[in-house]
Structure formats: C-alpha cells, structure tokens
Design an enzyme around this catalytic site. Structure first.
Site, PDB file in Angstrom:
ATOM      1  N   LYS A  97       9.177  25.048  -9.177  1.00 50.80           N
ATOM      2  CA  LYS A  97       7.989  25.757  -9.658  1.00 50.80           C
ATOM      3  C   LYS A  97       6.736  25.045  -9.146  1.00 50.80           C
ATOM      4  O   LYS A  97       6.550  23.843  -9.368  1.00 50.80           O
ATOM      5  CB  LYS A  97       7.998  25.721 -11.193  1.00 50.80           C
ATOM      6  CG  LYS A  97       7.608  27.023 -11.833  1.00 50.80           C
ATOM      7  CD  LYS A  97       7.859  26.940 -13.323  1.00 50.80           C
ATOM      8  CE  LYS A  97       7.391  28.180 -14.020  1.00 50.80           C
ATOM      9  NZ  LYS A  97       7.447  28.029 -15.471  1.00 50.80           N
TER      10      LYS A  97
HETATM   11  O1  G3P Z   1       6.427  31.123 -18.765  1.00 55.04           O
HETATM   12  C1  G3P Z   1       5.186  30.533 -18.995  1.00 55.04           C
HETATM   13  C2  G3P Z   1       5.068  30.128 -20.399  1.00 55.04           C
HETATM   14  O2  G3P Z   1       5.897  29.069 -20.737  1.00 55.04           O
HETATM   15  C3  G3P Z   1       3.712  29.996 -20.915  1.00 55.04           C
HETATM   16  O3  G3P Z   1       3.786  30.605 -22.136  1.00 55.04           O
HETATM   17  O4  G3P Z   1       3.085  31.291 -24.339  1.00 55.04           O
HETATM   18  O5  G3P Z   1       2.409  29.042 -23.451  1.00 55.04           O
HETATM   19  O6  G3P Z   1       1.402  31.114 -22.549  1.00 55.04           O
HETATM   20  P1  G3P Z   1       2.597  30.491 -23.173  1.00 55.04           P
END
Ligand code: G3P
Length: 273
Positions: A97
């Site tokens: 990534k």
């Molecule tokens: O896949 C990306 C993710 O882990 C971010 O999620 O909910 O922290 O915006 P969030």
C-alpha cells in the site's frame, strides 16, 4: 462486488474468513496501532513478524495490503520491496500500500513521490494498492502508474464535507450518495458531493479508459454505504468487521426468526431428530 475486511485484528480476520466469502484484507499503520494497543492493554506482547505472518495465512490466498511508512520515493520503494520480499513467500498474497501523495502539506516538494513509487513497484511486478485517494484524478494518476488497486476513502470525504460546513455527526452516520443540502445548495468538495460519489467518479474515470486497476471503496462506515459502493460499480469494498456484520442485519429478519422459532411444532421438530 468483492468484500475485503479492513482490519489488522487477527480474530476478526479469522471469523470473517470462516464465512467462506471474503476476498481480501486491508491494513494500514492506524489499524496496526489499534490492535497492538489493545493487545498491550491486555498485557500481551506482540511479535510483529509472526503477527503479520498469521494474518497472511488467515487470508487464505487472497490479497492482503500492507502499508509502507516512508514519505519519500526512495524510502517507500525500499520498504515496499522489503515487505514484499519478507512476507510474500508466506502465502503469495502481499499487496503493497502506497499513499498517492506522501506530502503532509499541500504543494510540498515530495508531491510526485507516491506515484513514482507506485510506478517502480508495479513495474517490478509487485502489486500496489494506491491509498488515500480523495479525487478521481488521483485515481487516474495511480492507474496510469500501474496500481493494481486504488482506494478512495469514502467516509473521510463525508467527514470533510460535514466538518467544513460545521455539521455535527457520528462517524458511523449515513451520508447520502447524492450529498446533502445546506442553504439550498448541495455541499461538495471540489465537485465531489459524497464519499460514494467519489467512488462512483473513480469507477467511471477508470472505466472510460479500460484500466485494469480495481477500485476498492475504502473508509466505509455503515452497511448502506457498502450497498451504495456496489451500486456505484466498485469492484471491491473493504469493510470493518462491524459493517460486515451489519450487511446481514434487519429488525424484520430478527422478528421473523423469532416467530419461526416460536412456531416450531413437535410434528415438524421430530424430522430433525
Ligand atoms: O480503508 C481505509 C480505512 O481504514 C480508513 O477508515 O474509517 O478511518 O476513515 P476510516
């Protein structure tokens, strides 16, 4: 639509994979921190090498994204190669990534470093998931550089639009795909009206030019957003464990089950003995 689980928590990965329909895992440094903090709180020590090895095995041959930590082209390429060489032999399923732009401030000098790293790793045959995508043009650049996956962060777009407009919300609140209006105007971030709109625009732009790059709808906060990612034609949605559970929930399903269970008569029950 393929379903990935967005977590670094081994227990969640194992339970989700027991369904038999999971297609991949995505992690990032914040998700790793979350599980390590949890384990430390329980007094457990974490050996990161063996923990990652267990995740790769639990994913049963499906792709697992592991993120680099560097912010320069050189560091990201070095780290990406190191992670791939160290861990891909475990189960042949490592994806590296890379942030689309590692600059921590707009306009800084390392603005090209993410794309250069995506290109170099992809050219070397290492599959890349290009992350932190907030515009369709970032997705286009990543696809041109050969990324296998691009990850538009749907929920964080919604966070951004709401915060910019001083709208209070819970992280898991639903945000409509068509956006929300304030003072008679649909709110947006430079033409993107919601996280799912971003996903949809990425799907459309890459589709226009026949790129093989797959769109992973990421930062998904609730089951309705997952549904809308499917409606938007995302090839993949990566979902937290609770959102995966939520895909199966409805109060009328539970109510119907209660009635069925209560209506089982002995004459029917006997068939199962
Ligand atoms: O896949 C990306 C993710 O882990 C971010 O999620 O909910 O922290 O915006 P969030």
């Amino acid at each position: 639509m393929k379903i990935f689980i967005d977590t670094a928590k081994l227990e969640e990965i194992e339970e989700a994979y027991s369904l038999g329909i999971l297609d991949g895992v995505t992690t990032n440094p914040s998700l790793i921190k979350k599980i390590v903090d949890e384990l430390k709180e329980k007094g457990e020590k974490v050996d990161m090498e063996s923990y990652i090895t267990d995740i790769l095995k639990a994913a049963k041959g499906t792709p697992v994204s592991l993120e680099v930590i560097g912010t320069s082209y050189e560091d990201m390429v070095k780290e990406g190669k190191k992670l791939f060489e160290r861990f891909n032999p475990v189960a042949d399923n490592v994806v590296i990534k890379i942030p689309v732009n590692p600059s921590t401030e707009d306009g800084s000098e390392n603005v090209f470093d993410g794309i250069k790293a995506v290109k170099e790793l992809s050219d070397a045959g290492i599959p890349v998931n290009c992350t932190l995508i907030f515009t369709p043009e970032q997705a286009l650049m990543a696809a041109k550089a050969g990324a296998k996956f691009v990850s538009p962060f749907a929920g964080r777009v919604d966070d951004f639009i709401r915060a910019n407009n001083k709208i209070e919300f819970e992280k898991t609140d639903y945000f409509p795909v068509e956006g929300i209006e304030k003072d008679g105007k649909v709110l947006d971030d430079n033409g993107v009206v919601s996280g799912i709109d971003l996903v949809s625009q990425c799907v459309e732009v890459l589709g226009n030019y026949g790129f093989e790059t797959e769109v992973i709808a990421a930062s998904i906060r609730n089951p309705r957003q997952a549904r809308e990612a499917a409606l938007a034609g995302a090839g993949i949605a990566t979902l937290p464990f609770d959102v995966i559970k939520g895909l199966l929930a409805h109060s009328k399903t539970a109510e119907g089950m209660k009635k069925f269970v209560g209506d089982v008569i002995e004459e029917y029950n006997v068939l199962f003995k």
